[in-house]
Design an enzyme around this catalytic site. Structure first.
Site, PDB file in Angstrom:
ATOM      1  N   ASN A  73      44.487  26.203  10.568  1.00 26.24           N
ATOM      2  CA  ASN A  73      45.680  26.616  11.036  1.00 26.24           C
ATOM      3  C   ASN A  73      46.712  27.072  10.164  1.00 26.24           C
ATOM      4  O   ASN A  73      47.379  28.219  10.275  1.00 26.24           O
ATOM      5  CB  ASN A  73      46.551  25.483  11.796  1.00 26.24           C
ATOM      6  CG  ASN A  73      45.515  24.811  12.969  1.00 26.24           C
ATOM      7  OD1 ASN A  73      44.657  25.666  13.370  1.00 26.24           O
ATOM      8  ND2 ASN A  73      46.042  23.748  13.565  1.00 26.24           N
ATOM      9  N   THR A 100      69.337  71.105  25.421  1.00 23.60           N
ATOM     10  CA  THR A 100      69.902  69.790  26.035  1.00 23.60           C
ATOM     11  C   THR A 100      69.444  70.112  27.468  1.00 23.60           C
ATOM     12  O   THR A 100      69.288  71.151  27.818  1.00 23.60           O
ATOM     13  CB  THR A 100      71.353  69.676  26.255  1.00 23.60           C
ATOM     14  OG1 THR A 100      71.960  70.830  26.914  1.00 23.60           O
ATOM     15  CG2 THR A 100      71.912  69.676  24.675  1.00 23.60           C
ATOM     16  N   HIS A 101      68.888  69.035  27.900  1.00 24.83           N
ATOM     17  CA  HIS A 101      68.091  69.042  29.424  1.00 24.83           C
ATOM     18  C   HIS A 101      67.050  70.151  29.387  1.00 24.83           C
ATOM     19  O   HIS A 101      66.696  70.599  30.448  1.00 24.83           O
ATOM     20  CB  HIS A 101      69.174  69.428  30.508  1.00 24.83           C
ATOM     21  CG  HIS A 101      70.674  68.589  30.264  1.00 24.83           C
ATOM     22  ND1 HIS A 101      70.721  67.292  30.900  1.00 24.83           N
ATOM     23  CD2 HIS A 101      71.567  68.604  29.726  1.00 24.83           C
ATOM     24  CE1 HIS A 101      72.030  66.929  30.770  1.00 24.83           C
ATOM     25  NE2 HIS A 101      72.414  67.935  29.997  1.00 24.83           N
ATOM     26  N   SER A 147      37.890  74.482  25.750  1.00 28.18           N
ATOM     27  CA  SER A 147      37.640  74.283  27.159  1.00 28.18           C
ATOM     28  C   SER A 147      36.421  74.473  27.500  1.00 28.18           C
ATOM     29  O   SER A 147      35.675  75.648  26.844  1.00 28.18           O
ATOM     30  CB  SER A 147      38.863  74.889  28.322  1.00 28.18           C
ATOM     31  OG  SER A 147      37.810  74.906  29.572  1.00 28.18           O
ATOM     32  N   LYS A 205      44.992  38.543  16.513  1.00 26.64           N
ATOM     33  CA  LYS A 205      44.607  39.565  15.562  1.00 26.64           C
ATOM     34  C   LYS A 205      44.244  40.932  16.312  1.00 26.64           C
ATOM     35  O   LYS A 205      44.412  41.877  15.796  1.00 26.64           O
ATOM     36  CB  LYS A 205      43.819  38.864  14.704  1.00 26.64           C
ATOM     37  CG  LYS A 205      44.208  37.964  13.713  1.00 26.64           C
ATOM     38  CD  LYS A 205      43.471  37.049  13.053  1.00 26.64           C
ATOM     39  CE  LYS A 205      42.673  35.727  13.831  1.00 26.64           C
ATOM     40  NZ  LYS A 205      43.721  34.803  14.392  1.00 26.64           N
TER      41      LYS A 205
END
Ligand code: ARG
Length: 456
Positions: free
Chosen positions: A107, A152-153, A274, A322
């Site tokens: 332990n 922004t946005h 691709s 772990k």
């Protein structure tokens, strides 16, 4: 190792659910270091003879060489790294091996090993974050004056410098590093000597093992030492926040690499194709970094749920700590390396960034600021005037700088053609020279400050 009171061995499935060696073999260096520190201390305290202590130490040194050369053997019947090593020690040095476990339990042993491992992991992540910062700083320096749209946005808002945008991430990663460093201070205490839960009747010197293992001090409470895993939770929490930052950067790379944006291109080394569309060039690494943040956020949750219902002290549930932390570390280290590689090598399409920075009436705030400074309008009135100019320009399908003078002065007499012509993106970014602002002069200062902070 513990079979004295048992008549029969474990069922095969019991062995499978019980064994942790396939996972915790990764702790072997820490396990051997902690055992050597423990044996040396037992010898120094006269709890073991010097002869036995030396035999144990030499045996452990040999095992370390074997593990380094051939890996750790996985035998489920030996349960975990602790018993695997002790069993091998018995093969090598015989009966004295049985004395190593004096005044110790698995332990406190596992708590010690795991703290040592997380400490090293923390230092590795810190190095990874520092490399990430360096890559960003180098690109920011290169692009201290390069202009891009700030959003922004996700709507074009105001022109900014690319250097300034990249430095935002340098700041985030600096805070990530400081989070890991803070956690490291709390982590760096020695559980060894707590034994199973209550301490031991042997006259240990826990300060000596703490020193030998680079811990700042022994943990103060043996019950806490063997039960708690908050150091691992803090690692996962810090890793989650760093992963969120990486994920946002990854998202920007994905957006910027798309054709409608066209802000960057990734080199072949960081792109994939691709199997059906021959023209494709995909930012898979960025997408994977973004996706892996899910694993990291999950790691914190997974560990927190394991620990939260456990009574003191040790319960076997803790054995699963772990795998969670190892996975989190691997995911974060790989994400950092991949993101660093992408940042170092991607190409910025500066023409495209600059062109888009001038769209969307991005210098409207500059005009409003000018009206406040030069025509003494209250900002709210200036805002309204510029709003009307933008509305008219939009109706005419032109940018602000191309608004006919007659139209502009009709809205407000101060808005002359000369004023409109001065609304360039270059002037806009240069004017935002407040502390922490986007002006190239501030960006260069911020780079110097960040580089200096990196040396600390
Ligand atoms: N393999 C165990 C773990 O990782 C070691 C501690 C075992 N302790 C015990 N009381 N069975 O947690």
């Amino acid at each position: 190792m513990w079979g004295g009171r048992f008549g029969g061995g474990p069922a095969a499935i019991m062995q499978e659910i019980n064994a942790s060696i396939p996972i915790d073999k990764r702790l072997w260096e820490e396990d051997i270091a902690a055992s050597r520190a423990h044996a040396a201390m037992l010898g120094a305290q006269g709890i073991l003879t010097q002869g036995d202590a030396q035999k144990i130490d030499a045996g452990l040194a040999q095992i370390a060489e074997e593990y380094a050369a051939n890996g750790v053997p996985v035998d489920l019947s030996l349960e975990d790294i602790h018993m695997t090593t002790e069993s091998r020690l018995r093969d090598i040095i015989g009966e004295a091996a049985g004395r190593l476990h004096t005044a110790r339990s698995r332990n406190d042993q596992v708590a010690t090993d795991f703290r040592l491992w997380v400490r090293t992991a923390t230092d590795r992540i810190d190095a990874g974050l520092a490399a990430m910062q360096k890559a960003l700083l180098d690109r920011a320096e290169e692009h201290a004056d390069s202009i891009m749209p700030g959003f922004t946005h996700l709507q074009v808002a105001q022109p900014i410098t690319l250097g300034h945008h990249l430095l935002a991430y340098v700041e985030m990663f600096a805070r990530d590093r400081s989070r890991f460093r803070d956690a490291r201070v709390r982590l760096n205490e020695n559980p060894l000597g707590s034994a199973a839960l209550a301490g031991t009747s042997f006259p240990l010197d826990r300060h000596a093992t703490a020193k030998a293992l680079g811990f700042d001090r022994p943990m103060a409470n043996s019950i806490d030492a063997v039960s708690d895993r908050d150091f691992a939770l803090e690692f996962c929490a810090s890793a989650s926040i760093a992963a969120i930052h990486l994920s946002r950067l990854a998202e920007e790379i994905v957006i910027w690499a798309s054709q409608p944006f066209g802000f960057i291109s990734l080199p072949d080394a960081w792109s994939t194709g691709s199997s059906i569309m021959p023209q494709k060039r995909n930012p898979d690494a960025a997408e994977l970094v973004r996706g892996r943040a899910g694993m990291l956020l999950g790691a914190f949750q997974r560990l927190a749920v394991v620990v939260k219902g456990l009574p003191l002290t040790y319960s076997k549930d803790l054995q699963d700590d772990k795998a969670t932390v190892f996975e989190a570390f691997d995911a974060l280290a790989l994400s950092l390396a991949a993101m660093t590689g992408m940042i170092e090598t991607l190409t910025f399409r500066l023409d495209r960034m600059r062109a888009l920075a001038a769209t969307g009436y991005s210098t409207a705030t500059d005009l409003a600021d000018w009206l406040v400074k030069e025509a003494n309008l209250p900002f709210r009135d200036a805002h309204h005037v510029v709003g009307s100019c933008v509305k008219r320009a939009e109706q005419l399908g032109v940018e602000l700088s191309a608004l006919p003078e007659a139209e502009a002065v009709a809205i407000h007499p101060a808005v002359t053609a000369q004023v409109l012509a001065s609304l360039t993106v270059e002037a806009s970014v240069a004017s935002r020279a407040s502390y922490g602002g986007t002006a190239p002069i501030r960006v260069r200062e911020a780079i110097a400050a960040a580089r200096a902070a990196q040396q600390d």
